[in-house]
Design a protein around this motif. Structure first.
Motif, PDB file in Angstrom:
ATOM      1  N   ARG A  69       0.827  -1.207   0.000  1.00  0.00           N
ATOM      2  CA  ARG A  69       0.000   0.000   0.000  1.00  0.00           C
ATOM      3  C   ARG A  69       0.864   1.261   0.000  1.00  0.00           C
ATOM      4  O   ARG A  69       0.601   2.217  -0.747  1.00  0.00           O
TER       5      ARG A  69
ATOM      6  N   SER B  48      -2.796   6.504  -4.641  1.00  0.00           N
ATOM      7  CA  SER B  48      -3.600   6.496  -3.416  1.00  0.00           C
ATOM      8  C   SER B  48      -5.094   6.389  -3.705  1.00  0.00           C
ATOM      9  O   SER B  48      -5.878   5.998  -2.840  1.00  0.00           O
TER      10      SER B  48
ATOM     11  N   ASP C  78       1.011   4.095  -2.945  1.00  0.00           N
ATOM     12  CA  ASP C  78       0.749   5.508  -2.641  1.00  0.00           C
ATOM     13  C   ASP C  78       1.912   6.392  -3.087  1.00  0.00           C
ATOM     14  O   ASP C  78       1.707   7.504  -3.599  1.00  0.00           O
TER      15      ASP C  78
END
Length: 297
Positions: free
Chosen positions: A176, A185, A180
């Motif tokens: 993640r 994101s 991002d």
């Protein structure tokens, strides 16, 4: 020889006819003449019978030779069929407990009955051999597909079990953060079982806003992990301009419709070139525009 003697005798009679007719009574002469004529005809009949018997013997000989040749060809064809039958049997045995091949087994039995019921036509035997060859190929293919499916299913279950047994999804958090950092994101990132379109892939883009990552991602090297995230994010940007990309003549010329190659070149443009070995400068430059929604040509 008998015919010649009779002819000589008749000639002599002709020359001595007058004398004979005088010396021998007429009834006796007529009787002897009829006897000679009968013997002459009998000799001719005997010769005709001999010719007929010879012709019949030759015909029987030819028929016997033809039959022997046909039987030999059938035996040779049956040997070839037997070899094919062994392969078919092995293939059918390999399917036991895996897939139902009862219909194919029945076809094999029918072919065998036909092949060994032939006496003189080898082509029938060879035709049944072809049927067995096709059957063997079909069974082998069905079994291989089943085994592949079982293997893949086992791998997915094992991966799911490992993932569910883990008390932490630290690797997913790492993925993640990587996504991002690349400007993704706005895209959902989730763990998935690796089944992407029917085959196993560590990363899979389900939609512009939905990316799946398999837990084995965490076991790979950093360059590979980063490339996977960038590659899947590239697909999300492709989806934003999907129609324009596929309508572009330049895309078709440079990438030949390979959307995965385009994603690799997009990733390479942004510094993640693990899968970009086919990305020429021209391809990479064109792919760069997709990040900004710019589909040139």
């Amino acid at each position: 020889m008998t015919r010649r003697l009779i002819l000589v005798w008749l000639v002599c009679l002709a020359f001595a006819g007058g004398t004979y007719m005088v010396c021998v009574p007429q009834p006796t002469a007529d009787a002897e003449l009829r006897k000679a004529q009968a013997e002459f005809r009998a000799a001719g009949i005997d010769a005709s019978l001999a010719v007929m018997e010879r012709d019949e013997a030759l015909e029987e000989r030819d028929e016997l030779a033809e039959a022997v040749s046909a039987y030999s060809a059938v035996l040779e064809a049956q040997e070839v069929f037997t070899a094919a039958a062994s392969k078919a049997q092995a293939a059918l045995d390999s399917a036991k407990g895996k897939v139902d091949v009862s219909a194919l087994r029945k076809r094999a039995q029918t072919a065998q009955a036909k092949a060994f019921g032939v006496k003189r036509d080898a082509s029938i035997v060879l035709a049944q051999k072809v049927i067995l060859d096709e059957l063997t190929t079909e069974v082998t293919s069905v079994v291989a597909a089943h085994e592949k499916k079982v293997t893949e299913e086992a791998a997915r279950k094992a991966a799911a079990a490992r993932e569910s047994s883990s008390s932490s999804k630290g690797w997913l958090s790492d993925a993640r953060r990587t996504l991002d950092s690349y400007g993704g994101s706005w895209v959902k990132l989730r763990s998935y079982d690796g089944n992407c379109g029917g085959s196993f892939h560590i990363g899979c883009n389900f939609s512009a806003t939905d990316i799946g990552i398999h837990s084995s991602w965490a076991t790979k090297g950093a360059s590979y992990r980063n490339w996977v995230i960038m590659h899947e994010l590239a697909h999300s940007y492709q989806r934003k301009a999907w129609g324009a990309i596929h309508a572009s003549p330049t895309y078709k010329r440079l990438f030949n419709g390979e959307i995965e190659l385009l994603a690799n070149c997009m990733a390479k443009h942004r510094g993640q070139g693990w899968g970009g070995n086919r990305c020429t400068p021209e391809r990479t430059a064109w792919a760069a525009g997709i990040w900004a929604g710019n589909v040139r040509g």
